[in-house]
Design an enzyme around this catalytic site. Structure first.
Site, PDB file in Angstrom:
ATOM      1  N   ASP A 130      97.365  51.502  73.285  1.00 30.35           N
ATOM      2  CA  ASP A 130      96.244  51.220  72.381  1.00 30.35           C
ATOM      3  C   ASP A 130      96.827  50.575  71.132  1.00 30.35           C
ATOM      4  O   ASP A 130      97.391  51.246  70.271  1.00 30.35           O
ATOM      5  CB  ASP A 130      95.527  52.528  72.022  1.00 30.35           C
ATOM      6  CG  ASP A 130      94.270  52.291  71.185  1.00 30.35           C
ATOM      7  OD1 ASP A 130      94.187  51.259  70.496  1.00 30.35           O
ATOM      8  OD2 ASP A 130      93.383  53.161  71.233  1.00 30.35           O
ATOM      9  N   ALA A 163      84.638  54.455  81.482  1.00 30.97           N
ATOM     10  CA  ALA A 163      84.335  53.774  80.208  1.00 30.97           C
ATOM     11  C   ALA A 163      83.158  52.817  80.417  1.00 30.97           C
ATOM     12  O   ALA A 163      81.995  53.247  80.335  1.00 30.97           O
ATOM     13  CB  ALA A 163      85.576  53.067  79.698  1.00 30.97           C
ATOM     14  N   ARG A 164      83.442  51.568  80.738  1.00 30.22           N
ATOM     15  CA  ARG A 164      82.376  50.598  80.984  1.00 30.22           C
ATOM     16  C   ARG A 164      82.810  49.672  82.123  1.00 30.22           C
ATOM     17  O   ARG A 164      83.986  49.302  82.234  1.00 30.22           O
ATOM     18  CB  ARG A 164      82.106  49.743  79.740  1.00 30.22           C
ATOM     19  CG  ARG A 164      81.396  50.464  78.609  1.00 30.22           C
ATOM     20  CD  ARG A 164      79.940  50.794  78.959  1.00 30.22           C
ATOM     21  NE  ARG A 164      79.227  51.398  77.842  1.00 30.22           N
ATOM     22  CZ  ARG A 164      79.151  52.702  77.609  1.00 30.22           C
ATOM     23  NH1 ARG A 164      79.745  53.561  78.422  1.00 30.22           N
ATOM     24  NH2 ARG A 164      78.470  53.160  76.567  1.00 30.22           N
ATOM     25  N   GLU A 206      74.701  48.051  86.583  1.00 27.89           N
ATOM     26  CA  GLU A 206      74.149  49.399  86.763  1.00 27.89           C
ATOM     27  C   GLU A 206      72.641  49.260  86.893  1.00 27.89           C
ATOM     28  O   GLU A 206      72.069  48.315  86.351  1.00 27.89           O
ATOM     29  CB  GLU A 206      74.565  50.292  85.591  1.00 27.89           C
ATOM     30  CG  GLU A 206      76.076  50.539  85.628  1.00 27.89           C
ATOM     31  CD  GLU A 206      76.578  51.543  84.583  1.00 27.89           C
ATOM     32  OE1 GLU A 206      75.754  52.107  83.847  1.00 27.89           O
ATOM     33  OE2 GLU A 206      77.789  51.734  84.515  1.00 27.89           O
ATOM     34  N   HIS A 210      77.078  56.802  86.096  1.00 26.25           N
ATOM     35  CA  HIS A 210      77.230  56.837  84.627  1.00 26.25           C
ATOM     36  C   HIS A 210      76.806  58.203  84.067  1.00 26.25           C
ATOM     37  O   HIS A 210      75.943  58.294  83.181  1.00 26.25           O
ATOM     38  CB  HIS A 210      76.413  55.703  83.979  1.00 26.25           C
ATOM     39  CG  HIS A 210      76.947  55.323  82.629  1.00 26.25           C
ATOM     40  ND1 HIS A 210      77.144  54.028  82.228  1.00 26.25           N
ATOM     41  CD2 HIS A 210      77.343  56.079  81.580  1.00 26.25           C
ATOM     42  CE1 HIS A 210      77.622  54.001  80.999  1.00 26.25           C
ATOM     43  NE2 HIS A 210      77.752  55.249  80.590  1.00 26.25           N
ATOM     44  N   GLY A 266      79.082  60.507  82.860  1.00 27.70           N
ATOM     45  CA  GLY A 266      80.213  61.113  82.163  1.00 27.70           C
ATOM     46  C   GLY A 266      79.796  62.146  81.122  1.00 27.70           C
ATOM     47  O   GLY A 266      80.412  63.198  80.988  1.00 27.70           O
ATOM     48  N   ALA A 267      78.744  61.837  80.411  1.00 26.40           N
ATOM     49  CA  ALA A 267      78.324  62.726  79.321  1.00 26.40           C
ATOM     50  C   ALA A 267      77.265  63.720  79.773  1.00 26.40           C
ATOM     51  O   ALA A 267      76.778  64.527  78.981  1.00 26.40           O
ATOM     52  CB  ALA A 267      77.780  61.886  78.171  1.00 26.40           C
TER      53      ALA A 267
HETATM   54  P1  NAD Z   1      86.949  55.905  70.730  1.00 28.82           P
HETATM   55  O1  NAD Z   1      86.357  54.885  69.826  1.00 28.82           O
HETATM   56  O2  NAD Z   1      87.297  57.241  70.177  1.00 28.82           O
HETATM   57  O3  NAD Z   1      88.272  55.314  71.426  1.00 28.82           O
HETATM   58  C1  NAD Z   1      88.350  54.017  71.953  1.00 28.82           C
HETATM   59  C2  NAD Z   1      89.776  53.545  71.761  1.00 28.82           C
HETATM   60  O4  NAD Z   1      89.913  52.284  72.424  1.00 28.82           O
HETATM   61  C3  NAD Z   1      90.177  53.326  70.291  1.00 28.82           C
HETATM   62  O5  NAD Z   1      91.303  54.102  69.956  1.00 28.82           O
HETATM   63  C4  NAD Z   1      90.482  51.834  70.218  1.00 28.82           C
HETATM   64  O6  NAD Z   1      91.543  51.533  69.331  1.00 28.82           O
HETATM   65  C5  NAD Z   1      90.856  51.547  71.662  1.00 28.82           C
HETATM   66  N1  NAD Z   1      90.830  50.131  71.991  1.00 28.82           N
HETATM   67  C6  NAD Z   1      89.955  49.179  71.604  1.00 28.82           C
HETATM   68  N2  NAD Z   1      90.298  47.996  72.131  1.00 28.82           N
HETATM   69  C7  NAD Z   1      91.410  48.202  72.871  1.00 28.82           C
HETATM   70  C8  NAD Z   1      92.252  47.372  73.659  1.00 28.82           C
HETATM   71  N3  NAD Z   1      92.008  46.062  73.802  1.00 28.82           N
HETATM   72  N4  NAD Z   1      93.310  47.932  74.277  1.00 28.82           N
HETATM   73  C9  NAD Z   1      93.578  49.246  74.172  1.00 28.82           C
HETATM   74  N5  NAD Z   1      92.840  50.078  73.409  1.00 28.82           N
HETATM   75  C10 NAD Z   1      91.764  49.567  72.782  1.00 28.82           C
HETATM   76  O7  NAD Z   1      85.919  56.044  71.935  1.00 28.82           O
HETATM   77  P2  NAD Z   1      85.822  57.239  73.000  1.00 28.82           P
HETATM   78  O8  NAD Z   1      84.902  58.288  72.493  1.00 28.82           O
HETATM   79  O9  NAD Z   1      87.181  57.628  73.430  1.00 28.82           O
HETATM   80  O10 NAD Z   1      85.066  56.473  74.177  1.00 28.82           O
HETATM   81  C11 NAD Z   1      85.695  55.410  74.881  1.00 28.82           C
HETATM   82  C12 NAD Z   1      84.663  54.665  75.700  1.00 28.82           C
HETATM   83  O11 NAD Z   1      84.167  55.525  76.728  1.00 28.82           O
HETATM   84  C13 NAD Z   1      83.390  54.284  74.921  1.00 28.82           C
HETATM   85  O12 NAD Z   1      83.539  53.069  74.219  1.00 28.82           O
HETATM   86  C14 NAD Z   1      82.343  54.179  76.000  1.00 28.82           C
HETATM   87  O13 NAD Z   1      82.274  52.863  76.463  1.00 28.82           O
HETATM   88  C15 NAD Z   1      82.881  55.084  77.101  1.00 28.82           C
HETATM   89  N6  NAD Z   1      82.024  56.259  77.333  1.00 28.82           N
HETATM   90  C16 NAD Z   1      81.548  56.458  78.587  1.00 28.82           C
HETATM   91  C17 NAD Z   1      80.752  57.562  78.846  1.00 28.82           C
HETATM   92  C18 NAD Z   1      80.227  57.819  80.236  1.00 28.82           C
HETATM   93  O14 NAD Z   1      79.174  58.415  80.376  1.00 28.82           O
HETATM   94  N7  NAD Z   1      80.933  57.425  81.265  1.00 28.82           N
HETATM   95  C19 NAD Z   1      80.423  58.464  77.822  1.00 28.82           C
HETATM   96  C20 NAD Z   1      80.960  58.234  76.570  1.00 28.82           C
HETATM   97  C21 NAD Z   1      81.754  57.126  76.321  1.00 28.82           C
END
Ligand code: NAD
Length: 315
Positions: free
Chosen positions: A172, A237-238, A267, A289, A291-292
């Site tokens: 990261d 994630a996405r 989706e 989807h 996760g949460a």
């Molecule tokens: P967060 O903001 O705490 O962490 C995201 C991290 O990604 C940050 O530390 C950021 O620096 C890093 N990042 C950004 N661009 C990057 C890159 N190019 N290379 C490497 N690292 C990079 O977010 P989080 O709470 O950990 O959530 C992460 C993602 O999970 C969310 O953005 C969301 O898309 C996804 N999510 C999915 C669900 C689900 O239901 N599946 C639920 C919640 C979140």
């Protein structure tokens, strides 16, 4: 006139009950969110990830709309730039979903590695599965590569170490030094500045970055080629972060042992969308989807959204 608050995605009953207790708001709970007509009079819109709030929605709503509050962290379903341009404030609930998403991440890791979904499906289809042909992969003391060192990644890291006695390699470029170094044992955790090193080292790779222009298709043909044979890929994630055509090739060639996917580029996850591609692969486990989506998390996060709203309306 009391402020009009539209809830345009399904919210946990505890959050709705709290909203209903508040007499000085005019609460609208559309039965069909897709048809919610909030454009004329909404002060606040409360969403999750199903409903998209486009620039055109914000343009149409700008006369009255002040706040969009999203349950969850990723705000990619909201045109944040358009909101900013029209003075509409966007809020989310970072930090609340970590535990739940990390649990699903590990569930998918185990389901893929021990082929749980596949074997269950085969038994239900009438097959008597020969055990010697149902070999899985062990995760014990394996290395997980975490892409994205934010909130969810850290929950996964902690669980990986305690459940699998495994190691972490994490990438990261934007994360500050601190939380990870402090809460993970030094001999189990390595941070790398080079994504390729993670791809070449990890047994399991898990994505925890937001979907941004810079992360779209960050795993594509070249990245799959760098991975070890039999890598397990997890995406909670996405969808757009993985190039799905390249992933399909890696799944079919055996480069990937399997993939656990809670997020897809298109989706909802369905046979209509993926019946001829990813869902032809027995080594793919897909969830819609969720996760949460634990009762505990939905209650807690929904209430957090309502509390943000109340604070904003207090002024
Ligand atoms: P967060 O903001 O705490 O962490 C995201 C991290 O990604 C940050 O530390 C950021 O620096 C890093 N990042 C950004 N661009 C990057 C890159 N190019 N290379 C490497 N690292 C990079 O977010 P989080 O709470 O950990 O959530 C992460 C993602 O999970 C969310 O953005 C969301 O898309 C996804 N999510 C999915 C669900 C689900 O239901 N599946 C639920 C919640 C979140």
């Amino acid at each position: 006139m009391p402020p009009k608050v539209y809830v345009v995605d399904p919210y946990h009953k505890d959050a709705i009950a709290l909203l209903k207790e508040h007499n000085d708001i005019d609460l609208v709970l559309p039965s069909d969110p897709a048809k919610a007509n909030y454009h004329q009079d909404a002060t606040a819109i409360i969403v999750r990830s199903q409903t998209r709030i486009e620039a055109s929605d914000i343009e149409k709503s700008k006369r009255t709309l002040k706040y969009i509050i999203k349950q969850g962290v990723g705000v990619d379903n909201i045109d944040v730039q358009a909101a900013k341009a029209h003075g509409v404030k966007v809020y989310n609930t970072p930090g609340l979903n970590g535990e739940a998403v990390a649990e699903l991440t590990l569930s998918l890791a185990l389901s893929v590695s021990r082929r749980i979904a596949e074997l269950d499906r085969r038994i239900r289809n009438g097959e008597v599965v020969v055990r010697s042909e149902a070999l899985g992969r062990s995760l014990f003391r394996k290395t997980i590569g975490l892409i994205g060192m934010g909130n969810i990644g850290l929950f996964v890291a902690r669980k990986w170490i305690s459940a699998m006695e495994g190691r972490i390699i994490a990438y990261d470029p934007y994360a500050k030094d601190g939380a990870w170094e402090e809460s993970l044992p030094n001999d189990k955790f390595k941070r790398t500045a080079v994504l390729d090193e993670l791809l070449q080292t990890a047994d399991v790779i898990s994505l925890h970055v937001p979907l941004l222009d810079s992360t779209r298709n960050m795993l594509s043909t070249r990245e799959f080629e760098l991975m070890k044979q039999d890598t397990i890929l997890l995406n909670c994630a996405r969808g757009g972060i993985v190039d799905e055509s390249a992933m399909l090739v890696a799944l079919k060639s055996g480069k990937l042992f399997g993939a656990g996917l809670d997020a897809l580029a298109i989706e909802p996850a369905s046979m209509d969308n993926y019946g001829n591609t990813l869902l032809t692969c027995p080594n793919v486990v897909v969830t819609p989807h969720v996760g949460a989506s634990t009762a505990e998390n939905q209650s807690q996060s929904g209430i957090a959204v309502v509390n943000i709203l109340f604070e904003l309306l207090k002024g």
